[in-house]
Design a protein around this motif. Sequence first.
Motif, PDB file in Angstrom:
ATOM      1  N   GLU A   1       0.829  -1.191   0.000  1.00  0.00           N
ATOM      2  CA  GLU A   1       0.000   0.000   0.000  1.00  0.00           C
ATOM      3  C   GLU A   1       0.873   1.256   0.000  1.00  0.00           C
ATOM      4  N   LYS A   2       0.289   2.370  -0.396  1.00  0.00           N
ATOM      5  CA  LYS A   2       0.981   3.652  -0.310  1.00  0.00           C
ATOM      6  C   LYS A   2       1.045   4.101   1.149  1.00  0.00           C
ATOM      7  N   PRO A   3       1.929   5.046   1.516  1.00  0.00           N
ATOM      8  CA  PRO A   3       2.994   5.595   0.678  1.00  0.00           C
ATOM      9  C   PRO A   3       4.145   4.609   0.540  1.00  0.00           C
ATOM     10  N   PHE A   4       4.735   4.588  -0.632  1.00  0.00           N
ATOM     11  CA  PHE A   4       5.812   3.653  -0.927  1.00  0.00           C
ATOM     12  C   PHE A   4       7.133   4.295  -0.536  1.00  0.00           C
ATOM     13  N   GLY A   5       7.610   3.957   0.658  1.00  0.00           N
ATOM     14  CA  GLY A   5       8.789   4.628   1.207  1.00  0.00           C
ATOM     15  C   GLY A   5       8.393   5.922   1.897  1.00  0.00           C
TER      16      GLY A   5
ATOM     17  N   LEU B   1      12.743   9.688  -1.157  1.00  0.00           N
ATOM     18  CA  LEU B   1      13.343   9.092  -2.348  1.00  0.00           C
ATOM     19  C   LEU B   1      14.324   7.989  -1.986  1.00  0.00           C
ATOM     20  N   ALA B   2      15.187   8.234  -1.008  1.00  0.00           N
ATOM     21  CA  ALA B   2      16.173   7.220  -0.621  1.00  0.00           C
ATOM     22  C   ALA B   2      15.475   5.966  -0.095  1.00  0.00           C
ATOM     23  N   GLY B   3      14.407   6.158   0.698  1.00  0.00           N
ATOM     24  CA  GLY B   3      13.679   5.011   1.215  1.00  0.00           C
ATOM     25  C   GLY B   3      13.010   4.207   0.121  1.00  0.00           C
ATOM     26  N   ALA B   4      12.453   4.879  -0.875  1.00  0.00           N
ATOM     27  CA  ALA B   4      11.819   4.184  -1.990  1.00  0.00           C
ATOM     28  C   ALA B   4      12.855   3.405  -2.803  1.00  0.00           C
ATOM     29  N   GLN B   5      14.013   3.993  -3.003  1.00  0.00           N
ATOM     30  CA  GLN B   5      15.061   3.297  -3.749  1.00  0.00           C
ATOM     31  C   GLN B   5      15.527   2.056  -3.007  1.00  0.00           C
ATOM     32  N   GLU B   6      15.696   2.153  -1.699  1.00  0.00           N
ATOM     33  CA  GLU B   6      16.122   1.000  -0.920  1.00  0.00           C
ATOM     34  C   GLU B   6      15.052  -0.087  -0.925  1.00  0.00           C
ATOM     35  N   LEU B   7      13.790   0.286  -0.781  1.00  0.00           N
ATOM     36  CA  LEU B   7      12.717  -0.699  -0.815  1.00  0.00           C
ATOM     37  C   LEU B   7      12.632  -1.367  -2.183  1.00  0.00           C
TER      38      LEU B   7
END
Length: 455
Positions: A133-137, A140-146
Amino acid sequence: MIERLVVFGGTGDLTARFLLPALAALRAGGHLGERLSLTGASREDWSTGRYREWAADQLDRHGGDCPAEAMAWVGASARYLRADVSDPADVAAVVAGDGPVAVYLALPPALFPAAVAALHRAGLPPGSRIVLEKPFGEDLAGAQELNRLLADLLPEQAVFRVDHFLAMATVQNVLGSRLANRVLEPIWNSTHIAGIDIVWDETLALEGRAGYYDTVGALKDMIQNHLLQLLCLVAMEPPITLGERDLRDRKVDVLRSVRPLTENDVLHRTRRARYLPGRIGDRAVPAYADEQGVDPGRRTETFAEVELELNSWRWSGTRFRLRSGKALGADRKEVAVRFRPVPHLPFGHGGEAAPNVLRFELEPEGLALDLTGIGTRAHELAPLSLTARMDPAELPAYGRLLLDVLTGDPALSIRGDEAEQAWRVLEPVLSAWERDLVPLEEYPAGSDGPAPRFP
């Protein structure tokens, strides 16, 4: 079709209010076979019998007019396992079984990395899928790691980053109206459109969600995902097909074209606020800072507004305004397309023509077109409005999303690079707001929000 569905967070609000009714709607519509099994997993020390009783109660409360047989079938098909989502042994016990499994993480986003890591160590059968589900991360750094963690677990087409807005009938109708009607697409550009407002204003206040909302706020909760997704559908170039590759490529193009916000842009094109005490209808609403579970020191916003421009041939010169607020005096949930005025009016002193506005009303679902016509007196201009109400969709939004997950169609899910681009758009805003460069305004609950500042 996958015949095993596992929901981590199986006793939570998302499962109760949306996933269980969605499964019942799928069953009622003939979309699910007899062999589908549902496993709910959470920390509660429940038995399967207790879980089935809870599921039946939630379906009675949230199932709407879904047939009783379908709701009873969902409850009877469910089982329950107690599990710590960060423990690979617990996770392995939950997903064990024959054939691929669809794993739905109905969890707070902060738990996603630990859950994905545990699934990786536990192992998933070939052909399995995962839903987030959103929010995804959280940035930006968290989304890239996930994304890196997910890439180690499953191929991209098996990862469903869902946003239920994309499955709403009116949201889908944005594409239908644009792409199936010659009268609209030729004028769907900056030559004719001055601005597009994408708005989700609601009378709801915090409603007991402090544990989640106070760590997120309006910008991350609504604009970073839901409203940017609407921006993509409104502004995208016509795709060759509505298949997952063509559709998602065009959405990413929109996010990549968003003009990067400078610090000066953030100061003049964004705003944030939170609500003070007030009344909404006949109910008194306390100040956000006084709501139970809120930490006033976080300075979490309940209202956010961002103005964006796109660096593209089609949209150069058009303003896109994304806005969301809580505890406002009226619900306003729409995409409002504001056309430029006509270059000349031959009506003498017959009045002024207001700009035409095409409104995609999201809740309740409908369509409205504000025009100008002739009033009761000759040559006197008067407003004219055309409205249409949409027939109810066959499936609720979550029903459509679950069906796509089970059948393996990721077109309405968010691709990894798209999730990262959405964070890129708002990184300058997050940074400036964290440094208090943009003042935190205030507005009374039940009002229209902070006084307009943008022209």
